[in-house]
Scaffold this motif. Sequence first.
Motif, PDB file in Angstrom:
ATOM      1  N   LEU A  30       0.832  -1.206   0.000  1.00 18.72           N
ATOM      2  CA  LEU A  30       0.000   0.000   0.000  1.00 18.72           C
ATOM      3  C   LEU A  30       0.865   1.254   0.000  1.00 18.72           C
ATOM      4  O   LEU A  30       0.537   2.238  -0.670  1.00 18.72           O
ATOM      5  CB  LEU A  30      -0.925  -0.014   1.216  1.00 18.72           C
ATOM      6  CG  LEU A  30      -2.027  -1.082   1.207  1.00 18.72           C
ATOM      7  CD1 LEU A  30      -2.752  -1.101   2.546  1.00 18.72           C
ATOM      8  CD2 LEU A  30      -3.016  -0.832   0.069  1.00 18.72           C
ATOM      9  N   ALA A  31       1.979   1.222   0.739  1.00 19.25           N
ATOM     10  CA  ALA A  31       2.886   2.372   0.756  1.00 19.25           C
ATOM     11  C   ALA A  31       3.506   2.589  -0.615  1.00 19.25           C
ATOM     12  O   ALA A  31       3.652   3.731  -1.078  1.00 19.25           O
ATOM     13  CB  ALA A  31       3.973   2.162   1.805  1.00 19.25           C
ATOM     14  N   ARG A  32       3.885   1.514  -1.284  1.00 17.23           N
ATOM     15  CA  ARG A  32       4.434   1.629  -2.640  1.00 17.23           C
ATOM     16  C   ARG A  32       3.439   2.295  -3.585  1.00 17.23           C
ATOM     17  O   ARG A  32       3.820   2.988  -4.525  1.00 17.23           O
ATOM     18  CB  ARG A  32       4.799   0.243  -3.170  1.00 17.23           C
ATOM     19  CG  ARG A  32       6.154  -0.263  -2.708  1.00 17.23           C
ATOM     20  CD  ARG A  32       6.389  -1.677  -3.190  1.00 17.23           C
ATOM     21  NE  ARG A  32       7.785  -2.065  -3.073  1.00 17.23           N
ATOM     22  CZ  ARG A  32       8.209  -3.322  -3.003  1.00 17.23           C
ATOM     23  NH1 ARG A  32       7.316  -4.309  -3.029  1.00 17.23           N
ATOM     24  NH2 ARG A  32       9.493  -3.588  -2.907  1.00 17.23           N
ATOM     25  N   ALA A  33       2.154   2.037  -3.340  1.00 16.39           N
ATOM     26  CA  ALA A  33       1.112   2.612  -4.190  1.00 16.39           C
ATOM     27  C   ALA A  33       0.708   4.016  -3.745  1.00 16.39           C
ATOM     28  O   ALA A  33      -0.235   4.590  -4.289  1.00 16.39           O
ATOM     29  CB  ALA A  33      -0.105   1.694  -4.200  1.00 16.39           C
ATOM     30  N   GLY A  34       1.397   4.555  -2.742  1.00 18.26           N
ATOM     31  CA  GLY A  34       1.146   5.937  -2.332  1.00 18.26           C
ATOM     32  C   GLY A  34       0.171   6.112  -1.199  1.00 18.26           C
ATOM     33  O   GLY A  34      -0.187   7.238  -0.861  1.00 18.26           O
ATOM     34  N   GLY A  35      -0.279   5.018  -0.595  1.00 17.48           N
ATOM     35  CA  GLY A  35      -1.253   5.121   0.486  1.00 17.48           C
ATOM     36  C   GLY A  35      -0.613   5.434   1.829  1.00 17.48           C
ATOM     37  O   GLY A  35       0.566   5.161   2.056  1.00 17.48           O
ATOM     38  N   ARG A  36      -1.400   6.012   2.710  1.00 16.85           N
ATOM     39  CA  ARG A  36      -0.957   6.248   4.089  1.00 16.85           C
ATOM     40  C   ARG A  36      -1.301   5.013   4.902  1.00 16.85           C
ATOM     41  O   ARG A  36      -2.419   4.488   4.826  1.00 16.85           O
ATOM     42  CB  ARG A  36      -1.666   7.473   4.675  1.00 16.85           C
ATOM     43  CG  ARG A  36      -1.314   7.757   6.135  1.00 16.85           C
ATOM     44  CD  ARG A  36      -1.961   9.054   6.613  1.00 16.85           C
ATOM     45  NE  ARG A  36      -1.633   9.324   8.013  1.00 16.85           N
ATOM     46  CZ  ARG A  36      -2.374   8.963   9.054  1.00 16.85           C
ATOM     47  NH1 ARG A  36      -3.528   8.329   8.843  1.00 16.85           N
ATOM     48  NH2 ARG A  36      -2.004   9.243  10.284  1.00 16.85           N
ATOM     49  N   VAL A  37      -0.337   4.538   5.694  1.00 20.78           N
ATOM     50  CA  VAL A  37      -0.491   3.286   6.421  1.00 20.78           C
ATOM     51  C   VAL A  37      -0.206   3.496   7.899  1.00 20.78           C
ATOM     52  O   VAL A  37       0.759   4.171   8.268  1.00 20.78           O
ATOM     53  CB  VAL A  37       0.455   2.207   5.861  1.00 20.78           C
ATOM     54  CG1 VAL A  37       0.331   0.926   6.680  1.00 20.78           C
ATOM     55  CG2 VAL A  37       0.155   1.925   4.399  1.00 20.78           C
ATOM     56  N   ILE A  38      -1.060   2.931   8.738  1.00 18.77           N
ATOM     57  CA  ILE A  38      -0.834   2.916  10.180  1.00 18.77           C
ATOM     58  C   ILE A  38      -0.725   1.462  10.607  1.00 18.77           C
ATOM     59  O   ILE A  38      -1.669   0.686  10.465  1.00 18.77           O
ATOM     60  CB  ILE A  38      -1.991   3.578  10.947  1.00 18.77           C
ATOM     61  CG1 ILE A  38      -2.265   4.983  10.430  1.00 18.77           C
ATOM     62  CG2 ILE A  38      -1.680   3.609  12.450  1.00 18.77           C
ATOM     63  CD1 ILE A  38      -3.561   5.576  10.952  1.00 18.77           C
TER      64      ILE A  38
END
Length: 300
Positions: A30-38
């Motif tokens: 998800l981070a690779r795709a630009g998403g914010r992750v918690i």
Amino acid sequence: MKTTRLASQRGTSTLITGTGGLGYEVALALARAGGRVILAGRNAAKGAEAMAAISAVVPGSEVAFEMVDLASLQSVRDLGTRLRARGQPLDRLINNAGIMSPPALELTADGHEMQFGVNYLAHFALTAEVLPLLRASRQARVVNVTSLAQHYAKFDLDDLRSEKGYHPGRAYCGSKLLQAMFARELQGRSDAEGWGVTSLAAHPGFAGTNLFETGGGVSRFVSTRVILPLLGQSAAAGALPTLFAATSPSVTGGELYGPTGFMQMSGSPGPGKYAKIVHDEGLRAEVWRRSEDLVGNRYG
């Protein structure tokens, strides 16, 4: 979807329980795709390691860590309070963290059998805690990571917490069946109450993760040294069904997704099959009622 290459996830926010194994792989994709992750977990050092590893692969990524001990409902409530205070909408909740077959009976801080408490009940409670943040999103999804073990559960409605006797494998299978039932029932409740949340279940097939570290003995040896090399897949591949459920535009609310290869142990993600008992609406409703009583929180 045969790789972890996803459509752009910019502008999305995802909360994932667990800092290693499948949780880490999902967060990385998800981070690779630009998403914010918690990432949420009980070990701050492991959380820091996961964030550093993701940042090393994806410089400038938005990744954060939140402390939560899923063996304590108070810790789950504290996390929910912190997140709601910030008021940021949550697009996805991935109920991923879990433990498998501790050899001796262990109890949570609330007195529940550990697998029931961590794998299922804490995630049931966490979803209720962040429901207002999910409802604030226009595309909210909740993904419960279950297992093929749901098909082997010997379900006893009056012994959800293994009070009649503890067996490691039976308790694990039961906890994963409950997660599957939760995913299915949450969709029905969302539809009926207008919550606007899409609820899904996913399973990784047979994936090489740190989940086996809590088990032991011959079963662990056979699983990791014999079955996994022959029929299993990597943690990154095992994360694909969860990513599919979390991001694909072609999913159907309430359904299960998993590997589509031999015996559903590996392969590209696609529709899976719930254990037959999951489709019992009356039973799901009673489990939901009892779960609300145990966590002390009513949905909605």
